[in-house]
Design an enzyme around this catalytic site. Structure first.
Site, short mmCIF file in Angstrom:
data_model
loop_
_atom_site.label_atom_id
_atom_site.label_comp_id
_atom_site.label_asym_id
_atom_site.label_seq_id
_atom_site.Cartn_x
_atom_site.Cartn_y
_atom_site.Cartn_z
N ASP A 33 0.81 -1.23 0.00
CA ASP A 33 0.00 0.00 0.00
C ASP A 33 0.84 1.27 0.00
O ASP A 33 0.38 2.32 -0.47
CB ASP A 33 -0.95 0.01 1.20
CG ASP A 33 -2.12 -0.93 0.99
OD1 ASP A 33 -2.23 -1.49 -0.13
OD2 ASP A 33 -2.92 -1.12 1.92
N HIS A 35 3.57 1.81 -1.70
CA HIS A 35 3.87 2.11 -3.10
C HIS A 35 2.64 2.72 -3.79
O HIS A 35 2.76 3.63 -4.62
CB HIS A 35 4.27 0.83 -3.85
CG HIS A 35 5.54 0.19 -3.37
ND1 HIS A 35 5.57 -1.04 -2.79
CD2 HIS A 35 6.83 0.62 -3.40
CE1 HIS A 35 6.83 -1.36 -2.50
NE2 HIS A 35 7.60 -0.37 -2.84
N GLN A 59 22.50 -1.96 -6.02
CA GLN A 59 22.32 -1.35 -4.70
C GLN A 59 22.34 -2.37 -3.56
O GLN A 59 22.08 -2.02 -2.41
CB GLN A 59 21.06 -0.48 -4.65
CG GLN A 59 19.76 -1.23 -4.72
CD GLN A 59 18.58 -0.27 -4.88
OE1 GLN A 59 18.40 0.34 -5.93
NE2 GLN A 59 17.78 -0.12 -3.84
N GLY A 144 9.40 8.02 -1.72
CA GLY A 144 8.82 7.98 -0.38
C GLY A 144 9.76 8.59 0.66
O GLY A 144 10.98 8.38 0.61
N LYS A 146 9.84 7.55 3.50
CA LYS A 146 10.27 6.39 4.27
C LYS A 146 11.79 6.20 4.14
O LYS A 146 12.47 5.89 5.09
CB LYS A 146 9.51 5.16 3.76
CG LYS A 146 10.16 3.83 3.99
CD LYS A 146 9.74 3.26 5.29
CE LYS A 146 10.40 1.97 5.66
NZ LYS A 146 11.12 1.25 4.65
N SER A 182 6.89 -1.92 4.37
CA SER A 182 8.14 -2.23 3.66
C SER A 182 8.00 -3.62 3.07
O SER A 182 7.40 -4.51 3.69
CB SER A 182 9.31 -2.21 4.65
OG SER A 182 10.42 -2.87 4.09
N SER A 183 8.56 -3.81 1.88
CA SER A 183 8.54 -5.15 1.28
C SER A 183 9.25 -6.14 2.19
O SER A 183 8.92 -7.32 2.22
CB SER A 183 9.22 -5.13 -0.09
OG SER A 183 8.63 -4.15 -0.91
N ARG A 184 10.26 -5.67 2.96
CA ARG A 184 11.03 -6.57 3.83
C ARG A 184 10.23 -7.01 5.06
O ARG A 184 10.64 -7.94 5.74
CB ARG A 184 12.34 -5.92 4.24
CG ARG A 184 13.36 -5.84 3.11
CD ARG A 184 14.76 -5.54 3.61
NE ARG A 184 15.74 -5.66 2.54
CZ ARG A 184 16.16 -4.64 1.79
NH1 ARG A 184 15.69 -3.43 1.98
NH2 ARG A 184 17.06 -4.84 0.84
P1 AMP Z 1 11.25 0.11 -2.79
O1 AMP Z 1 10.41 -0.75 -3.66
O2 AMP Z 1 11.36 -0.37 -1.38
O3 AMP Z 1 12.58 0.45 -3.42
O4 AMP Z 1 10.48 1.50 -2.67
C1 AMP Z 1 10.09 2.21 -3.82
C2 AMP Z 1 9.61 3.57 -3.39
O5 AMP Z 1 8.53 3.42 -2.47
C3 AMP Z 1 10.68 4.40 -2.67
O6 AMP Z 1 10.55 5.77 -3.07
C4 AMP Z 1 10.32 4.22 -1.22
O7 AMP Z 1 10.73 5.30 -0.41
C5 AMP Z 1 8.82 4.16 -1.30
N1 AMP Z 1 8.25 3.50 -0.13
C6 AMP Z 1 8.49 2.24 0.31
N2 AMP Z 1 7.81 2.00 1.44
C7 AMP Z 1 7.13 3.14 1.73
C8 AMP Z 1 6.26 3.55 2.79
N3 AMP Z 1 5.95 2.73 3.79
N4 AMP Z 1 5.76 4.80 2.75
C9 AMP Z 1 6.08 5.64 1.74
N5 AMP Z 1 6.89 5.33 0.73
C10 AMP Z 1 7.41 4.10 0.73
#
Ligand code: AMP
Length: 278
Positions: A33, A35, A59, A144, A146, A182-184
């Site tokens: 959610d 994303h 990365q 994000g 985050k 978080s995906s993690r």
């Molecule tokens: P990632 O797939 O983890 O690389 O995240 C892709 C984008 O989604 C990045 O800009 C993150 O900062 C953002 N993102 C991931 N989790 C969150 C969250 N809980 N709230 C806001 N943005 C997020």
């Protein structure tokens, strides 16, 4: 219907045919959610929305979770349906055909906090984002809050390389418990999810407040002292949001409190804005 694109050539062809403002939301997939919040924010300011879905090998460090990072392209396609016009999901070979690809060097900001724990991480992030900007030529891109240090790196990237893309921040999306999405989080069991609340719990008390620097620094020192086998803090610090240099006891102004910890071996990040002053 969202259209799936897997090659750079096709992505470029489609981009060339687009009119109006193009928005980009870069992701590593396994969408949640948080994303989707970024995508809604991007939609408000663009006519066409492209979401990239790419687990970027550059990365990840040699001992990190690149191989086991959650991947779910079919699920991602279903989630973005009705929100994104295109999902750009190239393979690692498509993005990096060279054995040792050239990389952006982000300098000092890439060597502190997340960058100290994950050497080379932000060079890899900046490299893939610059490539996406060159391939897709978006007018806006949403990131994000985050990942606050990542956002600061991307702001510097577009400034230092004169990239004509507006960077738009999106607020942190949280579960009802307060846990930052978080995906993690998928790696955590129920116990782990409970312990993970130590991060958002610490920030909840500080978020949006005004506090003198010595009081804030003391609170963070206390928090770090609570490290246990369940929650092992990597850092809990207050930093300047643009440079990620730690604040000192005479600091006044806007700061961001950044926290990172390991719970069940999973690295979790969170942060909150705070005004420092009397
Ligand atoms: P990632 O797939 O983890 O690389 O995240 C892709 C984008 O989604 C990045 O800009 C993150 O900062 C953002 N993102 C991931 N989790 C969150 C969250 N809980 N709230 C806001 N943005 C997020």
């Amino acid at each position: 219907m969202t259209r799936l694109i897997t090659t750079i050539a096709e992505m470029r062809d489609i981009r060339a045919s687009l009119t109006g403002r193009v928005g980009l939301v870069p992701t590593m997939g396994s969408l949640h959610d948080g994303h989707l919040t970024l995508m809604r924010r991007a939609r408000e300011q663009s006519d066409v929305l492209i979401v990239s879905d790419f687990v970027n090998p550059l990365q990840f460090g040699p001992n990190e979770d690149y191989d086991r990072y959650p991947r779910d392209l079919d699920g991602d396609l279903a989630k973005v349906d009705g929100l994104a016009d295109y999902l750009f999901a190239p393979s690692a070979e498509e993005m990096y055909p060279a054995e040792e690809p050239f990389q952006v060097d982000v300098g000092r900001i890439g060597t502190v906090f997340e960058g100290a724990i994950r050497p080379g991480h932000f060079n890899g992030v900046a490299t893939v984002v610059l490539k996406l900007f060159i391939i897709i030529r978006p007018d806006i891109a949403v990131f994000g809050q985050k990942d606050a240090q990542q956002l600061a790196v991307i702001r510097r990237l577009v400034r230092d390389f004169n990239v004509p893309v507006d960077i738009i921040p999106a607020p942190i999306s949280r579960e009802g418990s307060g846990l930052a999405r978080s995906s993690r989080n998928a790696y955590l069991d129920e116990d782990g999810r409970w312990h993970a609340l130590a991060l958002s719990g610490l920030l909840k008390d500080l978020s949006g407040r005004r506090m003198p620097a010595p009081e804030l620094l003391h609170a963070l020192e206390q928090a770090r002292a609570t490290s246990s086998t369940d929650v092992q803090w990597d850092y809990a610090e207050a930093v300047d949001p643009a440079t990620f240099e730690p604040i000192d006891s005479s600091f006044t102004g806007d700061a961001v409190v950044i926290v990172a910890a390991r719970v069940q071996g999973v690295r979790l990040l969170d942060n909150a804005e705070i005004t420092v002053g009397t």
